[in-house]
Design an enzyme around this catalytic site. Structure first.
Site, PDB file in Angstrom:
ATOM      1  N   PRO A   2       0.955  -1.582   0.237  1.00 60.38           N
ATOM      2  CG  PRO A   2      -0.536  -1.924   1.766  1.00 60.38           C
ATOM      3  CD  PRO A   2       0.771  -2.091   1.237  1.00 60.38           C
ATOM      4  CD  GLU A   3       2.402   3.331  -4.036  1.00 58.42           C
ATOM      5  OE1 GLU A   3       2.486   4.591  -4.218  1.00 58.42           O
ATOM      6  OE2 GLU A   3       2.678   2.868  -5.421  1.00 58.42           O
ATOM      7  CE  LYS A  52       4.896   3.362  -0.014  1.00 59.09           C
ATOM      8  NZ  LYS A  52       6.125   2.101  -0.321  1.00 59.09           N
ATOM      9  NE  ARG A 266       6.631  -4.512  -5.802  1.00 58.32           N
ATOM     10  CZ  ARG A 266       5.594  -3.503  -5.317  1.00 58.32           C
ATOM     11  NH1 ARG A 266       5.880  -2.912  -4.003  1.00 58.32           N
ATOM     12  NH2 ARG A 266       4.546  -3.475  -5.132  1.00 58.32           N
TER      13      ARG A 266
END
Length: 278
Positions: A2-3, A52, A266
């Site tokens: 989640p950002e 975050k 990523r």
């Protein structure tokens, strides 16, 4: 993972549901039993986020610190509508009052910490675009770290000590929106491009809070921003993207194939033809 916009919305919802209450805090899974015992029955003074990281402040100088990591979730149920909420799966921590139940599952971090520890966590994080007026959110703090580094800007944007709350989707999309070469070293990036990135994040992340989706494509950004300004209901049923998860497809601007490569753990997505600035 989640950002920042997801954590911001979660903190807002936890604050609305539990501020001023003294929830029963338990650990159905058992791994957080000692921590839950320290919090249970204490008044919730508020919930907030930074990047975050999520923080819930309890009376008695006790803070719950949560980082959801890759798989964590924190779901809030209104008992008035849902009735009794059974424990499903591995619930690390549960808040329960007569009106709400919140279940935390699969976090990377779930710990009870002191105010001093919260301060040290905040001090090491970069500026948060969702809190541009916060004293810790001066974009020049991030710029100083960027210009000292030879790492590519696509890697630096994922470093939470440079910039808090931005993750893989936002970095890929914003770098494309500005046509910036994702492999431009930080110490060779022109400052005007960093300030343009900061302004983009400050504009786009609140749209993510409003829609619960990452909004980056121009037409959708414009429509959502206008709806928010007019006070209209904000809805977005389907999210589009310029480059994210479009590897091998045609660039929407020039027709070249979208590329992908692992950067900072990523999959980065970019257009080699369009993104040459910086």
């Amino acid at each position: 993972m989640p950002e920042g916009h997801t954590l911001y919305a979660l903190a807002r919802d936890l604050d609305a549901a539990f501020r001023g209450t003294s929830p029963v805090v338990t650990s159905p899974q058992g791994k957080f039993a000692a921590g839950a015992a320290l919090l249970s029955g204490h008044e919730v003074l508020g919930a907030t986020s930074r990047g975050k990281h999520l923080f819930v402040e309890f009376a008695g100088e006790r803070w719950l610190w949560v980082h959801l990591g890759l798989i964590g979730t924190f779901r809030i149920d209104n008992i008035a509508y849902a009735g009794e909420v059974p424990v499903v799966g591995q619930v690390r921590c549960r808040f329960a009052t007569e009106e709400h139940v919140a279940d935390l599952r699969g976090p990377m971090v779930c710990d009870v910490v002191t105010p001093e520890k919260v301060g040290s966590i905040l001090d090491r994080l970069g500026p948060d675009p969702l809190r541009p007026n916060d004293v810790r959110s001066d974009p020049d703090l991030a710029w100083k770290r960027i210009q000292r580094s030879s790492k590519p800007i696509a890697e630096l944007l994922m470093d939470q000590e440079v910039l808090a709350g931005v993750g893989n989707v936002y970095r890929s999309e914003v770098l494309f929106r500005l046509r910036v070469n994702p492999f431009r070293p930080g110490n060779k990036l022109q400052r005007k491009y960093w300030r343009a990135m900061w302004d983009e994040f400050v504009t786009l992340l609140p749209l993510g809070v409003a829609t619960s989706k990452i909004v980056t494509v121009h037409d959708q950004v414009e429509a959502i921003a206008e709806a928010m300004e007019a006070g209209d209901d904000v809805t977005l049923t389907e999210r589009d993207s310029y480059v994210y998860r479009r590897a091998g497809e045609a660039c929407l601007v020039c027709g070249s194939r979208i590329r992908t490569q692992i950067v900072a753990g990523r999959n980065l997505f970019w257009c080699g033809n369009c993104q040459r600035r910086g």
